[in-house]
Enzyme design. Structure first.
Site, PDB file in Angstrom:
ATOM      1  N   ARG A 107       1.121  -1.080   0.109  1.00 13.39           N
ATOM      2  CA  ARG A 107       0.073   0.557  -0.020  1.00 13.39           C
ATOM      3  C   ARG A 107       0.791   0.902   0.106  1.00 13.39           C
ATOM      4  NH1 ARG A 107      -4.708   0.196   4.746  1.00 13.39           N
ATOM      5  NH2 ARG A 107      -2.594   0.789   6.288  1.00 13.39           N
ATOM      6  N   THR A 111      -0.975   8.181  -1.254  1.00 11.07           N
ATOM      7  CA  THR A 111      -2.307   7.359  -1.528  1.00 11.07           C
ATOM      8  C   THR A 111      -3.339   6.393  -1.151  1.00 11.07           C
ATOM      9  OG1 THR A 111      -1.373   5.774  -3.126  1.00 11.07           O
ATOM     10  CG2 THR A 111      -0.996   8.571  -4.001  1.00 11.07           C
ATOM     11  N   ASP A 203      -0.158  -3.743  12.675  1.00 14.31           N
ATOM     12  CA  ASP A 203       0.093  -3.318  11.421  1.00 14.31           C
ATOM     13  C   ASP A 203       0.052  -5.699  11.391  1.00 14.31           C
ATOM     14  OD1 ASP A 203       2.131  -5.339   9.301  1.00 14.31           O
ATOM     15  OD2 ASP A 203       1.771  -3.085   8.890  1.00 14.31           O
ATOM     16  N   ASP A 206       3.890  -6.694   9.688  1.00 15.01           N
ATOM     17  CA  ASP A 206       5.059  -7.198  11.446  1.00 15.01           C
ATOM     18  C   ASP A 206       4.799  -8.053  12.441  1.00 15.01           C
ATOM     19  OD1 ASP A 206       6.121  -5.094   9.791  1.00 15.01           O
ATOM     20  OD2 ASP A 206       5.156  -3.087  11.085  1.00 15.01           O
TER      21      ASP A 206
END
Length: 212
Positions: A107, A111, A203, A206
């Site tokens: 990602r 944006t 996340d 992660d």
């Protein structure tokens, strides 16, 4: 909260219990991997509920019988890299003979749009039920792109499996792919300004791979 008729939320007590442990900030990397794998195996039961069966003749130790087995070419799991591999492992525990595809997307932090960097899929997708896996359905953009790629490659039967989703992501995904069932363990409250699910679990990549 908006209604999404093609979305299944797994409210099984074991799924919800393990998801709560997964969310906790104190859960170690090893614990996060193990819990993700365990939840994924449980979610695979729902994701494969509609597989076709055919009658076969077998011999039990006592007598012959007509039983049922999966019909024809069966499954393809498609992992959205890299975090999707955490769910893939659990599903392969249940269906080790399944074919596996990978779609690499990240990602863009500015944006929030997905950028493709890798794709490798089996050749016979039109003959298989494809289950796309990714821990999070956040903005929904990566999921939309991944399923679009599958359809372009010939896939006709597709489901999407994720641990967490939010109304914004579900709305984006179901608008783009109203024919694809979404199976999720929870629909969380919202996205924050950075595109993270709240309350979420952080996340997933992660936490799976210990990179933060």
């Amino acid at each position: 909260m908006a209604s999404f008729p093609n979305v299944v939320v797994l409210d099984h007590p074991l799924v919800q219990h393990k998801l709560t442990r997964l969310r906790q900030v104190t859960t170690s990397t090893a614990g996060f991997r193990r819990l993700t794998r365990e939840i994924s195996l449980l979610m695979a039961y729902e994701a494969t509920r509609d597989l076709k069966l055919e009658p076969v003749e077998i011999e039990t130790p006592l007598e012959p019988m007509t039983a049922t087995m999966l019909s024809g070419k069966k499954l393809c799991f498609v992992s959205i890299l890299r975090a999707g591999n955490g769910i893939l492992d659990g599903m392969l525990d249940l269906v080790p003979a399944a074919r596996v595809g990978h779609i690499g997307l990240y990602r863009d932090p500015d944006t929030l749009e997905p950028v493709e960097y890798y794709i490798k899929l089996p050749d016979d997708l039109s003959e298989r039920f494809c289950i796309v896996v990714d821990p999070m359905l956040a903005t929904g953009h990566s999921a939309v792109v991944a399923v679009t790629k599958l359809k372009q490659a010939g896939a006709k039967q597709i489901a999407f499996v994720c641990l967490l989703s939010v109304p914004e992501g579900l709305a984006t995904f179901t608008e783009a792919h109203p024919d694809v069932k979404v199976i999720t363990a929870a629909i969380d409250r919202e996205l924050d300004e950075h595109g993270y699910i709240r309350p979420g679990l952080g996340d997933a990549g992660d936490r799976l791979f210990g990179t933060k």
